[in-house]
Write a protein that holds these residues in place. Structure first.
Motif, PDB file in Angstrom:
ATOM      1  N   ASP A 186       0.837  -1.201  -0.181  1.00  0.00           N
ATOM      2  CA  ASP A 186       0.085  -0.075  -0.114  1.00  0.00           C
ATOM      3  C   ASP A 186       0.823   1.296   0.097  1.00  0.00           C
ATOM      4  O   ASP A 186       0.363   2.150  -0.740  1.00  0.00           O
ATOM      5  CB  ASP A 186      -0.978   0.004   1.245  1.00  0.00           C
ATOM      6  CG  ASP A 186      -2.022  -1.000   0.991  1.00  0.00           C
ATOM      7  OD1 ASP A 186      -2.237  -1.452   0.134  1.00  0.00           O
ATOM      8  OD2 ASP A 186      -2.596  -1.308   2.124  1.00  0.00           O
ATOM      9  N   ALA A 187       2.087   1.236   0.610  1.00  0.00           N
ATOM     10  CA  ALA A 187       2.799   2.568   1.142  1.00  0.00           C
ATOM     11  C   ALA A 187       3.832   2.655  -0.258  1.00  0.00           C
ATOM     12  O   ALA A 187       3.675   3.689  -0.958  1.00  0.00           O
ATOM     13  CB  ALA A 187       3.709   2.297   1.934  1.00  0.00           C
ATOM     14  N   LEU A 188       3.972   1.793  -1.080  1.00  0.00           N
ATOM     15  CA  LEU A 188       4.771   1.765  -2.384  1.00  0.00           C
ATOM     16  C   LEU A 188       3.826   2.454  -3.389  1.00  0.00           C
ATOM     17  O   LEU A 188       4.119   3.221  -4.332  1.00  0.00           O
ATOM     18  CB  LEU A 188       5.349   0.409  -2.905  1.00  0.00           C
ATOM     19  CG  LEU A 188       6.521  -0.146  -2.035  1.00  0.00           C
ATOM     20  CD1 LEU A 188       6.895  -1.469  -2.383  1.00  0.00           C
ATOM     21  CD2 LEU A 188       7.763   0.769  -1.900  1.00  0.00           C
ATOM     22  N   ILE A 189       2.625   1.876  -3.358  1.00  0.00           N
ATOM     23  CA  ILE A 189       1.515   2.355  -4.349  1.00  0.00           C
ATOM     24  C   ILE A 189       1.244   3.750  -4.055  1.00  0.00           C
ATOM     25  O   ILE A 189       0.917   4.448  -5.068  1.00  0.00           O
ATOM     26  CB  ILE A 189       0.283   1.276  -4.558  1.00  0.00           C
ATOM     27  CG1 ILE A 189       0.589   0.092  -4.835  1.00  0.00           C
ATOM     28  CG2 ILE A 189      -0.822   1.874  -5.530  1.00  0.00           C
ATOM     29  CD1 ILE A 189      -0.558  -0.947  -4.844  1.00  0.00           C
ATOM     30  N   GLU A 190       1.040   4.307  -2.834  1.00  0.00           N
ATOM     31  CA  GLU A 190       0.731   5.422  -2.551  1.00  0.00           C
ATOM     32  C   GLU A 190       2.149   6.532  -3.016  1.00  0.00           C
ATOM     33  O   GLU A 190       1.874   7.619  -3.446  1.00  0.00           O
ATOM     34  CB  GLU A 190       0.699   5.768  -1.108  1.00  0.00           C
ATOM     35  CG  GLU A 190      -0.637   5.204  -0.614  1.00  0.00           C
ATOM     36  CD  GLU A 190      -0.968   5.529   0.828  1.00  0.00           C
ATOM     37  OE1 GLU A 190      -0.045   6.151   1.609  1.00  0.00           O
ATOM     38  OE2 GLU A 190      -1.825   5.148   1.290  1.00  0.00           O
ATOM     39  N   LEU A 191       3.293   5.813  -3.079  1.00  0.00           N
ATOM     40  CA  LEU A 191       4.304   6.684  -3.584  1.00  0.00           C
ATOM     41  C   LEU A 191       4.461   6.621  -5.061  1.00  0.00           C
ATOM     42  O   LEU A 191       5.232   7.449  -5.699  1.00  0.00           O
ATOM     43  CB  LEU A 191       5.729   5.713  -3.186  1.00  0.00           C
ATOM     44  CG  LEU A 191       6.213   5.887  -1.743  1.00  0.00           C
ATOM     45  CD1 LEU A 191       7.312   5.144  -1.323  1.00  0.00           C
ATOM     46  CD2 LEU A 191       6.457   7.535  -1.300  1.00  0.00           C
ATOM     47  N   GLY A 192       3.683   5.795  -5.930  1.00  0.00           N
ATOM     48  CA  GLY A 192       3.558   5.965  -7.197  1.00  0.00           C
ATOM     49  C   GLY A 192       4.425   4.940  -7.926  1.00  0.00           C
ATOM     50  O   GLY A 192       4.358   4.894  -9.127  1.00  0.00           O
ATOM     51  N   ILE A 193       4.455   3.933  -7.121  1.00  0.00           N
ATOM     52  CA  ILE A 193       5.189   2.854  -7.755  1.00  0.00           C
ATOM     53  C   ILE A 193       4.142   1.795  -8.563  1.00  0.00           C
ATOM     54  O   ILE A 193       3.266   1.406  -7.938  1.00  0.00           O
ATOM     55  CB  ILE A 193       5.682   1.749  -6.811  1.00  0.00           C
ATOM     56  CG1 ILE A 193       6.835   2.518  -5.781  1.00  0.00           C
ATOM     57  CG2 ILE A 193       6.609   0.656  -7.379  1.00  0.00           C
ATOM     58  CD1 ILE A 193       7.726   3.326  -6.540  1.00  0.00           C
ATOM     59  N   PRO A 194       4.220   1.421  -9.694  1.00  0.00           N
ATOM     60  CA  PRO A 194       3.079   0.687 -10.565  1.00  0.00           C
ATOM     61  C   PRO A 194       3.181  -0.509  -9.884  1.00  0.00           C
ATOM     62  O   PRO A 194       4.169  -1.398  -9.621  1.00  0.00           O
ATOM     63  CB  PRO A 194       3.734   0.673 -11.811  1.00  0.00           C
ATOM     64  CG  PRO A 194       4.669   1.821 -11.879  1.00  0.00           C
ATOM     65  CD  PRO A 194       5.479   2.075 -10.513  1.00  0.00           C
ATOM     66  N   SER A 195       1.861  -1.347  -9.700  1.00  0.00           N
ATOM     67  CA  SER A 195       2.006  -2.652  -9.152  1.00  0.00           C
ATOM     68  C   SER A 195       2.653  -3.332  -9.835  1.00  0.00           C
ATOM     69  O   SER A 195       2.937  -4.555  -9.363  1.00  0.00           O
ATOM     70  CB  SER A 195       0.487  -3.090  -9.334  1.00  0.00           C
ATOM     71  OG  SER A 195      -0.291  -2.766 -10.360  1.00  0.00           O
ATOM     72  N   ARG A 196       2.751  -3.594 -11.127  1.00  0.00           N
ATOM     73  CA  ARG A 196       3.529  -4.251 -12.011  1.00  0.00           C
ATOM     74  C   ARG A 196       5.219  -4.294 -11.634  1.00  0.00           C
ATOM     75  O   ARG A 196       5.749  -5.310 -11.968  1.00  0.00           O
ATOM     76  CB  ARG A 196       3.478  -3.939 -13.617  1.00  0.00           C
ATOM     77  CG  ARG A 196       4.181  -2.747 -13.871  1.00  0.00           C
ATOM     78  CD  ARG A 196       3.936  -2.406 -15.406  1.00  0.00           C
ATOM     79  NE  ARG A 196       4.522  -1.073 -15.833  1.00  0.00           N
ATOM     80  CZ  ARG A 196       3.742  -0.186 -15.600  1.00  0.00           C
ATOM     81  NH1 ARG A 196       2.594   0.202 -15.378  1.00  0.00           N
ATOM     82  NH2 ARG A 196       4.201   1.064 -16.091  1.00  0.00           N
ATOM     83  N   ASN A 197       5.551  -3.269 -11.027  1.00  0.00           N
ATOM     84  CA  ASN A 197       6.867  -3.380 -10.500  1.00  0.00           C
ATOM     85  C   ASN A 197       6.924  -3.865  -9.079  1.00  0.00           C
ATOM     86  O   ASN A 197       8.020  -3.614  -8.421  1.00  0.00           O
ATOM     87  CB  ASN A 197       7.282  -1.826 -10.466  1.00  0.00           C
ATOM     88  CG  ASN A 197       7.778  -1.191 -11.898  1.00  0.00           C
ATOM     89  OD1 ASN A 197       7.320  -2.090 -12.778  1.00  0.00           O
ATOM     90  ND2 ASN A 197       8.049  -0.291 -12.117  1.00  0.00           N
ATOM     91  N   ILE A 198       5.969  -4.571  -8.359  1.00  0.00           N
ATOM     92  CA  ILE A 198       6.166  -5.148  -7.135  1.00  0.00           C
ATOM     93  C   ILE A 198       5.903  -6.526  -7.278  1.00  0.00           C
ATOM     94  O   ILE A 198       4.820  -7.014  -7.716  1.00  0.00           O
ATOM     95  CB  ILE A 198       4.902  -4.260  -6.432  1.00  0.00           C
ATOM     96  CG1 ILE A 198       5.099  -2.906  -6.149  1.00  0.00           C
ATOM     97  CG2 ILE A 198       5.063  -4.830  -4.916  1.00  0.00           C
ATOM     98  CD1 ILE A 198       4.032  -2.027  -5.390  1.00  0.00           C
ATOM     99  N   LEU A 199       7.074  -7.234  -6.780  1.00  0.00           N
ATOM    100  CA  LEU A 199       6.829  -8.620  -6.798  1.00  0.00           C
ATOM    101  C   LEU A 199       6.679  -9.167  -5.226  1.00  0.00           C
ATOM    102  O   LEU A 199       7.385  -8.613  -4.256  1.00  0.00           O
ATOM    103  CB  LEU A 199       7.978  -9.523  -7.294  1.00  0.00           C
ATOM    104  CG  LEU A 199       8.322  -9.150  -8.765  1.00  0.00           C
ATOM    105  CD1 LEU A 199       9.607  -9.886  -9.121  1.00  0.00           C
ATOM    106  CD2 LEU A 199       7.110  -9.695  -9.599  1.00  0.00           C
ATOM    107  N   SER A 200       5.730  -9.997  -4.785  1.00  0.00           N
ATOM    108  CA  SER A 200       5.498 -10.499  -3.797  1.00  0.00           C
ATOM    109  C   SER A 200       4.874 -11.794  -3.580  1.00  0.00           C
ATOM    110  O   SER A 200       4.349 -12.106  -4.440  1.00  0.00           O
ATOM    111  CB  SER A 200       4.705  -9.614  -2.639  1.00  0.00           C
ATOM    112  OG  SER A 200       3.555  -9.425  -3.044  1.00  0.00           O
ATOM    113  N   GLU A 201       5.152 -12.545  -2.547  1.00  0.00           N
ATOM    114  CA  GLU A 201       4.712 -13.853  -2.514  1.00  0.00           C
ATOM    115  C   GLU A 201       4.299 -14.000  -0.777  1.00  0.00           C
ATOM    116  O   GLU A 201       5.020 -13.836  -0.021  1.00  0.00           O
ATOM    117  CB  GLU A 201       5.504 -15.166  -2.664  1.00  0.00           C
ATOM    118  CG  GLU A 201       5.598 -15.189  -4.140  1.00  0.00           C
ATOM    119  CD  GLU A 201       6.620 -16.607  -4.313  1.00  0.00           C
ATOM    120  OE1 GLU A 201       6.334 -16.746  -5.438  1.00  0.00           O
ATOM    121  OE2 GLU A 201       7.508 -16.952  -3.829  1.00  0.00           O
TER     122      GLU A 201
END
Length: 439
Positions: A419-434
């Motif tokens: 949530d914090a990264l998306i608020e910073l404007g990071i596109p969700s496609r640039n976020i990897l998580s498991e």
């Protein structure tokens, strides 16, 4: 295979029995009765399709992500349970043996116990299985016990539910529908056999041996394995494997662990394992030379194939394992891209491989930040949780929006960080998580 095509194939399979029922052209009954039949048909289809969402099929998990596949498995199981539970209560048609002239059961719903008892058993087992899965940690089941009960229960539910449909179903009496149900049941049971029988048979031909068990932090160990025979094992940094140490591959003692070694380091595999109960409590007692088996690699938490200009790794606790593998690989390959690691723990003693992380940070230029929620008095680093303010301080520059962000750790931390990264404007496609624990 493209992700969209996989989803389309799943939807087609899920809706096929409903389509076949509609195509029979039987005289419609009251709407509620048709909804009752539809709920039962859809519930059974989803139950059978669930066997393909076990997280072990790389052609599926590679596209969607293992955690997404498992989340789909959980949500669809709950939806199927709801449909199955309401299915018998929706019928308004009279329950009695259908006379000869009502061959299509338009005015009667069967009351024949020989047709109903398999459905009753499946109806009772399904919610019990779902509730046991949701409350496994609360109920105190050992993972191995739960896994055995879950697999056996799922197979029984599938078998009894199909038998009920063939004996009691108005639409399932059609030969084409019967063939579809038996085919789907066969596929489901084969999927189960693939995990519990065929995969272990393959593992027997590829044994491993423990070469070292090294303490790397408080109650955290790095287990090193070497192949007992000469065979290749190809993987990407960030992936995980199902590991079975000290027993045969047909046992229920395997658990998923992230690989912490770098692929370029050679045939030796390393796993970072924390004592969290069950099998992991004995990890420090394992002796070198012990036989091991593994099923893998699995997972998509890898930077391989991503051309982002920078890489940010954010880990919590033992979630450092795939990050350590990634850093080791980037360092070994002299990858010139800037990297940053934010590593959260409760205490200083829980920081795994601290000296190596600091060495990589110095030699590779990785910006390393330790965060402790219960720091000692002489701690001079970041404190608290991996917060939005901390992320903003590290990744607020415009160029950081193009970086790749890799996350691994407890589910609450992952949700807050995403949530914090998306608020910073990071596109969700640039976020990897498991993540592998859900509500």
């Amino acid at each position: 295979m493209p992700t969209g095509l996989l989803i389309l194939l799943y939807l087609v399979a899920a809706l096929l029995p409903l389509g076949l029922a509609w195509a029979q052209g039987l005289t419609p009954r009251p709407l509620v009765d048709e909804l009752a039949s539809g709920a039962g048909i859809l519930a059974l289809t989803v139950i059978l399709a669930e066997f393909l969402l076990l997280g072990r099929y790389r052609f599926v998990a590679r596209r969607l992500g293992t955690d997404i596949v498992m989340r789909m498995h959980q949500l669809l199981a709950r939806g199927a349970a709801i449909l199955a539970l309401v299915h018998p209560f929706l019928y308004t048609t009279r329950r009695a043996p259908a006379p000869d002239w009502d061959s299509h059961r338009q005015f009667f719903v069967t009351a024949d116990f020989s047709a109903l008892w398999p459905g009753i058993i499946a109806w009772l087992l399904l919610p019990a299985l779902v509730l046991m899965a949701i409350g496994r940690s609360t109920l105190g089941f050992r993972y191995e016990t739960w896994r055995m009960l879950h697999g056996l229960g799922a197979a029984l539910i599938a078998g009894f539910a199909v038998l009920h449909a063939l004996r009691a179903g108005r639409y399932s009496a059609d030969p084409a529908m019967s063939i579809v149900w038996l085919a789907l049941l066969g596929i489901a049971l084969f999927a189960l056999a693939y995990v519990y029988v065929l995969t272990p048979l393959v593992q027997l031909r590829r044994p491993w041996r423990v070469s070292a068990v090294t303490p790397v932090a408080l109650k955290t160990w790095e287990v090193s394995l070497r192949p007992a025979r000469n065979f290749p094992f190809r993987y990407h940094a960030g992936q995980f494997a199902w590991l079975n140490i000290g027993t045969n591959p047909f046992g229920l003692w395997e658990n998923p662990f992230s690989i912490s070694s770098a692929p370029s380091a050679g045939p030796e595999l390393r796993f970072l394992i924390k004592e969290l109960g069950d099998f992991t409590d004995t990890i420090g007692q394992i002796k070198p030379g012990c036989r091991a088996y593994l099923d893998g690699p699995h997972g998509h938490l890898s930077v391989t194939g991503h051309s982002a200009p920078g890489i940010a790794l954010i880990a919590g606790g033992v979630g450092i394992a795939p990050m350590l593998a990634t850093l080791r690989e980037l360092h070994a390959r002299n990858d010139p891209r800037p990297t940053a690691l934010i590593y959260g723990n409760r205490t200083e003693e829980q920081i795994a491989c601290r000296a190596e992380l600091e060495s990589i940070a110095s030699e590779h230029g990785t910006r390393l930040t330790h965060v402790l929620s219960a720091p000692p008095k002489d701690w001079h680093g970041a404190t608290g949780m991996v917060s939005p303010d901390l992320l903003r301080a590290h990744f607020s520059d415009p160029e950081h929006k193009r970086w790749l962000y890799v996350l691994c750790g407890p589910a609450p931390m992952l949700e807050a960080v995403e949530d914090a990264l998306i608020e910073l404007g990071i596109p969700s496609r640039n976020i990897l998580s498991e993540r592998f624990s859900y509500d």
